[in-house]
Design a protein around this motif. Structure first.
Motif, short mmCIF file in Angstrom:
data_model
loop_
_atom_site.label_atom_id
_atom_site.label_comp_id
_atom_site.label_asym_id
_atom_site.label_seq_id
_atom_site.Cartn_x
_atom_site.Cartn_y
_atom_site.Cartn_z
N LEU A 135 -2.06 39.38 27.16
CA LEU A 135 -2.04 40.79 27.08
C LEU A 135 -2.88 41.39 26.09
CD1 LEU A 135 -0.15 42.57 28.75
CD2 LEU A 135 1.35 42.81 26.69
N HIS B 95 2.04 43.68 36.17
CA HIS B 95 1.90 43.87 34.63
C HIS B 95 3.51 44.16 34.20
CE1 HIS B 95 -1.89 42.86 32.97
NE2 HIS B 95 -2.27 43.09 34.11
N GLU C 3 6.71 43.89 32.69
CA GLU C 3 6.86 42.98 31.27
C GLU C 3 7.85 41.90 31.88
OE1 GLU C 3 7.16 46.06 31.40
OE2 GLU C 3 5.65 46.91 29.68
N GLU D 170 0.30 36.25 32.59
CA GLU D 170 -0.46 37.85 31.98
C GLU D 170 -0.04 38.07 30.73
OE1 GLU D 170 -2.68 37.23 34.99
OE2 GLU D 170 -2.80 39.32 33.77
#
Lengths: 670, 482, 317, 216
Positions: free
Chosen positions: C216, C204, C206, C212
């Motif tokens: 989000l 996760h 960024e 992903e």
């Protein structure tokens, strides 16, 4: 033929009305768009009827010019393109009823030009002799030129108009030479005689005519190296007219090319097809690669027109290659794909341009950087724009998918051709088409995502209002058309077999269910795929409801890394979205970036930073500027010939006389 | 009798203007005189169209289809310029010189009409020499340094050039001595064209083409043209480039017919084609980089005279038909543009047109006429020149001159780009300065008529005009409509 | 509904159902390769079950697009599942879709995921969408040409017929051209499904996440469906690899013995491919974003060579 | 064909025209304008005498030529030069030696042109060749001359060339041609004098160097 004359009469009436009603702009707009719509509807109906029928109604009026009569004939191919003009004209006129308020200060003149532009464009595919074709071709170019320079206060529009007219005239010169060469061969102007004389010409002349047709009609269609006028001219025109220009006028270039190469010349050497395939692939790639970087929404759509024209010419090129190897069925299938994509492109490009026009009118800007969040203010326009984007990126339920699928099939069946070079060419073209498809999807996501979703990035976008009802009606009809064309490919291919037969003499489209598109190697039915996906989605929804209850969503602020609130500056705008493409395809764009921090006020933070970035227009700088510079340098040098002194001029006289006498003495004057 | 009236009318007007010192009276006489001339010309043309060639004074004056066509153009354009110059010259001409201007103007018109009507080739030469005399004073009318220089170059170059044409006329005269009593009457020579001495005819035609070519502005003898046409007062330059060049071409055409009938079409056609293409090639660079608008229009005259010569060079029925139609179209378009530019220059009070923009929004009528003229000159379709250029190009391809036809059409496109590049910023765009004064309706009305005529010629060719052009084409090419 | 039709329909449903199991297997294999126990095989089912029952939270700036994305994504991927032959060399929607239709059908969920990412208006969603579109547009040529290489071998683009042709050929079908195509397809699969060398599924962080980042802002039932669709996409790609390029053992007829044998062999092939994926993921680190186009460039060159050898000049004997 | 002129007249006419050709070349050689005008006057008188001797229609033209071009025009040019006060020499652009060479070349070209015609009798061919030579030399001297007066002289020499052509054929040209010639002469002189005076007003010098403002 009578209903078509009726349609032309209606359009002429519209032109007259808009001139007479210059005084009150609103009336002028309503009358011109209304009558134009009526005329186009009549035209579309008449041509659609003629598509099926075998009899080619004709009309000849010999009182026009002593050396050439006005000949019109409703051939299946011509009827198809005129029907396109009618359909798009109808949608654009309905849309223009409320959209054209923005141009009310010149409503009379715009109405007049618009009502001259449509009949000229409609009659080009119906012309049956060279002079009629050229006359309406030029009239179409001139009318669209006046529309492009409608807002001539803006120097960019003037420059775009000049480039457009000069390149169109250059193309028309080549087309004129082409027709004259054919006329020189058979002594008459009618296309029937051209068709008879074509195959008999010596091969060198046929190659010359083919090249003239490719460059001449290619410029009008917007093929790659000759496309520079298109992204400047189409956005300059009002929305509803640029929809007609992008959706249909480029198709007249395609019609001309097909008419000359298939109609007059017949099967030729296979390098013809190879050249067109290469140019088509180049157009597709260049068009989409420039579209993905374009912040202006209308220029983005104009570049994507260059891409789609490239795809159409790739399919037509496969038709050329197959017919040169004598494979009629495959050629017919390839041409079917080309015409199908032409129809699809006309539908979804008109939809996108009209929607972009409405967006530009209500939000006051065309720049994706300053749009955003329009889906809340203009929900229905956003929905129709989304439908257009799905069709643009060739996604299954919509019409873009089927014609691109057919093009892939004809490229794949290219591997059945004898010899290695054609297969390698088909291989590379398939790769190029796949890459084009991928980047086109990215362009569509950028256009819709950054344009309509998230927060508005300017006051204009925030204050946008939903488009007028006629505009929404036009958009709805076109979106439905895109969906319908996508769901019944079998039926559409059946209808297209008439024009294809006109070209290759063999309409042979494999029979199949209305909703199934089949080619030699496989079949697909978007309707069944849509049904399967819908069933799966419904099952998932049911599963979710049974397990998790009603599942009403709760609203909460978006996560913004703990900052107090989400501001429009945080979201991804168009330039940010296309940044990866700018890096990956840097060799083509050669991007330059300038960051000038002002004198640092404090120690660490400069008072202000100036940032400017841009890409190099490679084609403009390498193909267009050098010859222009040479021409101007030669002209300035030649200017010294008129140096002002009378003695020099007398010297010219003496030299001229001396040369004449010498020629006379040498007896070469005969 | 109609023949004489056409020549006498402008002469009488000129005398009347000369005698009457008062400017206002001169203006009235001018308008009436030019109207009368046009009426006589129209009557004569109709007569010739109905009853075929007319003779007067025992064959000294002759009016066949070609003459009738030329008379009509000369008379119509002099009428248009005359009407225009009433309002224009009232502000431009120095006090007291106005009646001189009108006197010279009508003398000039009468010499042109005489040149077209007279059958004797010697008299034709004298008439054309007389046009030089009359127009020199008109070119130098402004007495500015540039105008005097332009007039001086004009008189020197044209006089020398035309002297060679007289030598050519001598040779034709002596060539006719072989078959019997030598004659200078064109009809006589045309009748006995078969027995003329071919060598003399060839050399004679070369000198005549060189001589009258200088007067017609064919390259490389065109060097006087830009100076003369840009320095002359606007109505005069309209007449100069619209009609005077055509009269010189008429002279060349008369000898072209003789040479074609005695030597066969190849010799003179090839020369005309050569000079025509050379004129196009020479005019193109000048048009691309020209800053001064009147000089730009002058170079356009060189280009279009070249196109007419190329049309005649392609020969055949349609080559001549297209060339003559182009002659008419160009005369109208050039007059429209010159007078339009004159209006704009005078309204803004300066010749440097490049400093002005948005003329269409500031002076809507004049701007629109100016734009129509420019589009016509560029050869865009709804206006006449597109049709005539199409006919010429078609004949070029039919007669086997494919390369020349390609060059012709290519250069026309390049010149279109150059012309529009200059015209668009002036006509369109946001106006920077409002003009101190507006042209009166009297100036715009004749221009509107010419613009409408151009539009009509672009859409169809009316019956009587078609018959006249066919008669001329049959006269020149000898062949029937093919 | 003949037996063959029912069997084909059954195999697709089984594929959809067992996709999370395959994902669980890969996670478990990665864990054992990294000397740790790792979650048990059915953990993905527990996650889905939990997600289905959780409340859906949607951002204020989002529009109806965010709500529609999960259903379109799951619908599209499930429809794609019906086009892919697994145990039986036949597909339930045989005439409805072929290889090219499959590629474009998989493009629909990707398109809507990207839109969903942009809808919330956060920087992460935009970054994810932009990177995803760049990666997928670079991958599409390689994917298309790899499938073309297989189609040329089978003489048709219909996936069922291609699997049947491969099965009939048996070992003879395994020529160098198809091996190259298989390698290209494997690389593209890694890129398309967001596996390690291109995008880290487990992170996760960024700056590194692509797939992903787009989801989000999704939550609850929507997130569950999207996760399931992601796993299903991986299963589809691996099944495609198994059928087209590992030729032996697919069931030709519809009687029980052949079906049982085919299913067993198919599961075996999928486990082998899962081991391959796990090995690749533990062996390689994540590529820098602008190295990914070169990665996919190699895949494109492999596919180009494959098509050259199939269509133009046979490489090798 | 009228009867060929008796032998002695033909001889003197040939002699006179040869002298006229020499005068034309002299015009190119000499620097001074005054001398140039005198040479022109001599040439005109010679040609006029030839015209009178040949008889027929040429007598009137010959007398007119001697009177008008021999005396009146040179006087007029002298008066104009004093009025303008031009310096005496004409300093041509091209050195005299080279301009003479070109003159010879032009003469050869003219004679070759007319000799190539089969149908012409030698005397008439000679006449026309001489007239073309004179015209080309006149044109060449205009091109070379730096002063405005040189250009006027050039025009007059060209006009003399035409006069030779007029008298060289055995058929007398109709009065139109003679009128045309006289008319052409009248123009050349009258207009040039008018313009020279106006040029003097504006430029205060008649050096054609200053007359090249209009370029491009």
């Amino acid at each position: 033929m009578e209903p078509i004359l009726g349609a032309m009469a209606a359009l002429a009436l519209g032109a007259l009305a808009s001139l007479l009603l210059r005084g009150s702009p609103r009336l002028a707009r309503l009358y011109s768009c209304g009558l134009a719509g009526a005329g186009c509807a009549l035209l579309a109906a008449a041509c659609a009827a003629a598509l099926g029928g075998a009899q080619a109604a004709g009309l000849t009026w010999s009182g026009w010019f002593p050396f050439a009569a006005l000949e019109l004939r409703l051939t299946p191919l011509g009827a198809l393109f005129s029907a396109l003009v009618g359909a798009c004209g109808l949608a654009a006129s309905v849309h223009g009823l409320s959209y054209a308020e923005e141009y009310d200060h010149r409503a009379g003149w715009l109405g007049f030009c618009y009502c001259c532009f449509l009949p000229a464009m409609a009659l080009v595919p119906l012309a049956a002799n060279a002079f009629t074709f050229l006359f309406f071709w030029e009239a179409m170019t001139l009318a669209s030129f006046f529309i492009v320079v409608l807002e001539h206060e803006n120097p960019r529009n003037r420059q775009a108009g000049w480039l457009y007219l000069v390149m169109s005239q250059g193309a028309t010169v080549l087309i004129l030479l082409l027709f004259l060469r054919l006329h020189g061969a058979c002594g008459s102007w009618s296309f029937a005689d051209f068709r008879a004389a074509g195959p008999g010409l010596p091969s060198r002349t046929r190659d010359l005519i083919f090249l003239l047709a490719l460059v001449g009609f290619g410029t009008k269609a917007g093929l790659a190296p000759l496309h520079l006028w298109l992204p400047q001219a189409h956005p300059a025109a009002p929305g509803h007219v640029s929809a007609c220009m992008s959706g249909v006028m480029v198709k007249t270039g395609l019609y001309g090319f097909l008419l000359v190469v298939f109609g007059f010349l017949g099967p030729g050497p296979w390098w013809w097809g190879a050249l067109v395939l290469a140019v088509g692939a180049a157009s597709a790639l260049l068009g989409v690669l420039y579209a993905v970087l374009e912040p202006d929404i209308k220029r983005l759509l104009a570049y994507s027109t260059v891409e789609n024209v490239g795809i159409i010419f790739m399919a037509a090129a496969m038709g050329l290659i197959f017919s040169s190897f004598g494979r009629e069925a495959a050629a017919a299938a390839a041409l079917g794909a080309a015409l199908y994509h032409a129809v699809n492109h006309a539908a979804f490009k008109s939809l996108l341009f009209l929607a972009a026009g409405s967006v530009a009118k209500s939000s006051g800007t065309r720049d994706l950087e300053r749009l955003g969040g329009l889906i809340k203010a203009m929900p229905r326009t956003a929905l129709f724009f989304l439908a257009g984007c799905l069709a643009l990126s060739a996604l299954p339920p919509f019409n873009g998918f089927v014609s691109e699928w057919l093009t892939f099939q004809s490229l794949l069946s290219g591997f059945g051709l004898p010899g290695t070079p054609p297969r390698i060419l088909c291989l590379l073209a398939a790769g190029a088409l796949a890459l084009t498809g991928g980047v086109a999807a990215a362009t569509a996501v950028k256009a819709f995502g950054t344009g309509f979703l998230a927060l508005p990035r300017s006051s204009g976008a925030a204050a946008a209002r939903e488009a007028g009802r006629p505009e929404l009606l036009a958009l709805a009809v076109l979106a439905a058309a895109c969906l319908a064309l996508g769901l019944v490919p079998g039926k559409v291919l059946g209808v297209l077999s008439g024009p294809v037969a006109g070209l290759v003499g063999f309409g042979g489209v494999p029979a199949g269910a209305a909703s199934v598109a089949t080619s030699g190697l496989g079949g697909c039915s978007p309707a069944i795929l849509l049904a399967a996906a819908a069933a799966a989605a419904a099952a998932a929804w049911a599963l979710g409801r049974r397990l998790g209850g009603p599942g009403s969503a709760r609203r909460a602020p978006t996560w913004a890394c703990g900052m107090p609130g989400l501001t429009p500056r945080m979201e991804y705008s168009a330039a940010a979205f296309s940044k990866p493409f700018r890096r990956v395809f840097g060799f083509l764009y050669q991007p330059r970036r300038e960051i000038r921090p002002s004198a640092p006020a404090g120690e660490y933070f400069p008072a202000s930073i100036a940032y400017s970035a841009g890409i190099r227009q490679l084609i403009l700088e390498t193909l267009y500027h050098p010859p222009a510079r040479v021409l101007m340098r030669f002209s300035h040098a030649a200017r010294r010939l008129q140096a002002g002194s009378i003695n020099l001029y007398l010297g010219y006289l003496l030299v001229a006389l001396g040369v004449l006498l010498a020629l006379f003495l040498s007896g070469r004057l005969g | 009798m109609a023949l004489l009236s056409v020549c006498l009318a402008p002469l009488l007007t000129a005398l009347a203007c000369l005698l009457d010192r008062d400017d206002r009276a001169a203006e009235r006489i001018n308008v009436m005189g030019s109207a009368a001339t046009f009426a006589c010309a129209a009557l004569l043309a109709a007569g010739v169209l109905r009853r075929g060639p007319l003779l007067a004074w025992g064959g000294f004056f002759r009016a066949d289809a070609l003459s009738a066509f030329m008379i009509l153009i000369v008379a119509f354009l002099s009428l248009v310029s005359a009407l225009y110059s009433v309002a224009y010259m009232r502000r431009e001409a120095p006090a007291g010189a106005l009646h001189w201007y009108y006197a010279l103007y009508h003398a000039f018109t009468s010499t042109m009409l005489l040149a077209v009507l007279v059958d004797n080739l010697g008299a034709l030469w004298i008439a054309i020499e007389a046009t030089t005399l009359a127009s020199t004073f008109l070119v130098g009318f402004h007495r500015s340094r540039h105008a005097v220089e332009a007039a001086w170059k004009y008189i020197v170059l044209c006089t020398v050039g035309i002297a060679f044409a007289l030598l050519g006329t001598f040779l034709f005269y002596y060539a006719s001595a072989r078959g019997g009593a030598p004659t200078l009457s064109w009809i006589g020579l045309a009748g006995r064209a078969g027995e003329l001495d071919p060598g003399l005819v060839r050399l004679g035609f070369i000198f005549v083409l060189f001589g009258y070519g200088t007067k017609a502005g064919l390259a490389p003898m065109h060097t006087w043209l830009p100076d003369a046409h840009s320095q002359a007062p606007t109505p005069v330059s309209a007449l100069l480039s619209g009609v005077l060049l055509k009269c010189a071409l008429y002279g060349v055409l008369r000898f072209h017919i003789l040479a074609a009938r005695s030597l066969g079409p190849d010799f003179s056609s090839r020369l005309l084609l050569g000079f025509g293409l050379l004129s196009l090639l020479v005019a193109t660079p000048f048009i691309l980089v020209q800053r001064d608008f009147k000089r730009l229009l002058a170079y356009h005259s060189v280009e279009h005279v070249g196109i007419v010569a190329v049309g005649l060079g392609f020969g055949g029925f349609w080559g001549v038909y297209g060339a003559m139609l182009h002659l008419l179209n160009h005369a109208l378009a050039k007059a429209l543009l010159f007078l339009g530019v004159g209006d704009i220059a005078r309204s803004f009070g300066s010749r440097r047109l490049h400093r002005f923009s948005g003329v269409l929004t500031v002076l809507p009528v004049t701007g629109a006429l100016f734009l129509v003229g420019a589009l016509a000159l560029a050869g865009l379709p709804p206006l006449g020149l597109f049709v005539s250029e199409f006919i010429i190009a078609a004949q070029g391809m039919r007669s086997g001159h494919a390369a020349a036809c390609g060059l012709l059409v290519g250069l026309i496109a390049v010149i279109l780009a150059g012309l529009l590049y200059h015209v668009m910023p002036v006509a369109l765009g946001a106006p920077r300065r409002r003009p101190p004064e507006r042209p009166s309706w009297l100036e715009s009305a004749p221009l509107a008529v010419v613009a409408v005529l151009l539009l009509v010629l672009g859409l169809c060719i009316p019956g009587p005009l078609d018959r006249t052009l066919s008669a001329i084409a049959e006269l020149v090419s000898g062949g029937p409509r093919g | 509904m003949t037996r063959a039709g029912a069997a084909a329909f059954g195999q697709s449903l089984a594929l959809i159902a067992l996709a999370p199991l395959l994902a669980g297997l890969i996670k478990r294999l990665k864990a054992t390769l990294q000397n740790r126990r790792g979650p048990d095989l059915i953990q993905p089912y527990r996650d889905l079950w939990k997600a289905m029952r959780k409340e859906t939270v949607v951002s204020e700036t989002a529009s109806w697009v965010t709500l529609a994305v999960p259903y379109v994504v799951f619908g599209g991927t499930a429809a794609a599942a019906f086009l892919v032959p697994a145990a039986l060399a036949d597909t339930p929607l045989g005439p409805a879709g072929d290889a090219i239709a499959l590629v474009y059908l998989l493009a629909v969920p990707r398109f809507f995921l990207a839109l969903g990412g942009l809808d919330a208006g956060s920087a992460f969603g935009g970054m994810g969408s932009s990177r995803e579109m760049m990666i997928s547009s670079s991958a599409e040529p390689a994917l298309m040409l790899a499938l073309f290489a297989a189609a040329l071998e089978a003489g048709t683009t219909n996936l069922g017929a291609m699997a049947r042709r491969m099965a009939e050929l048996g070992w003879a079908g395994f020529n160098p051209g198809l091996a190259l195509a298989a390698a290209a397809l494997f690389l593209v699969a890694l890129a398309e499904c967001g596996r390690l060398p291109v995008d880290n599924p487990a992170t996760h962080l960024e700056l590194t996440m692509v797939h992903e980042a787009m989801i989000l802002e999704q939550s609850g039932r929507g997130l569950g469906l999207i996760e399931w669709a992601g796993m299903l996409k991986l299963a589809i790609f691996l099944t495609l690899l198994a059928d087209l390029f590992l030729p032996w053992g697919a069931a030709l007829g519809a009687d029980w013995t052949q079906l049982g044998l085919g299913a067993a062999l198919c599961v075996l092939k999928l486990c082998a491919l899962a081991v391959a994926v796990a090995l690749v993921e533990t062996a390689t680190a994540k590529l820098r974003l602008f190295r990914v186009p070169d990665f996919l460039g190699t895949a494109f060159v492999l596919a180009l060579l494959a098509l050259l050898s199939q269509g133009v000049v046979r490489i090798g004997l | 064909m009228t009867a060929a002129p008796p032998f002695w007249i033909a001889q003197t006419v040939t002699f006179l025209t040869a002298l006229a050709l020499v005068c034309a070349f002299a015009l190119l050689a000499f620097r001074s304008l005054h001398l140039g005008i005198r040479v022109y006057a001599a040439q005109s008188v010679l040609l006029g005498l030839a015209g009178v001797l040949l008889g027929g229609g040429g007598v009137g033209m010959g007398v007119l030529a001697i009177g008008l071009k021999g005396a009146v025009i040179p006087w007029f040019l002298f008066k104009m030069m004093e009025e303008i006060g031009v310096r005496r020499e004409s300093d041509p652009y091209v050195p005299p030696a080279l301009s003479l060479g070109v003159g010879v070349a032009l003469a050869l070209l003219s004679y070759a042109a007319f000799k190539a015609l089969p149908g012409l009798s030698p005397s008439v061919a000679g006449g026309f060749a001489l007239s073309l030579t004179l015209m080309l030399l006149g044109l060449w001297s205009m091109a070379v001359g730096r002063k405005v007066i040189a250009q006027i002289l050039g025009i007059l020499v060209v006009e003399n060339g035409l006069f030779v052509a007029a008298i060289s054929t055995e058929f007398r040209l109709p009065i139109f041609i003679e009128l045309g010639l006289a008319f052409d002469l009248l123009i050349a002189v009258m207009v040039s004098s008018l313009l020279v005076s106006r040029i003097r007003e504006t430029y205060l010098s008649i050096d054609s160097e200053r007359l090249n403002r209009l370029k491009g």
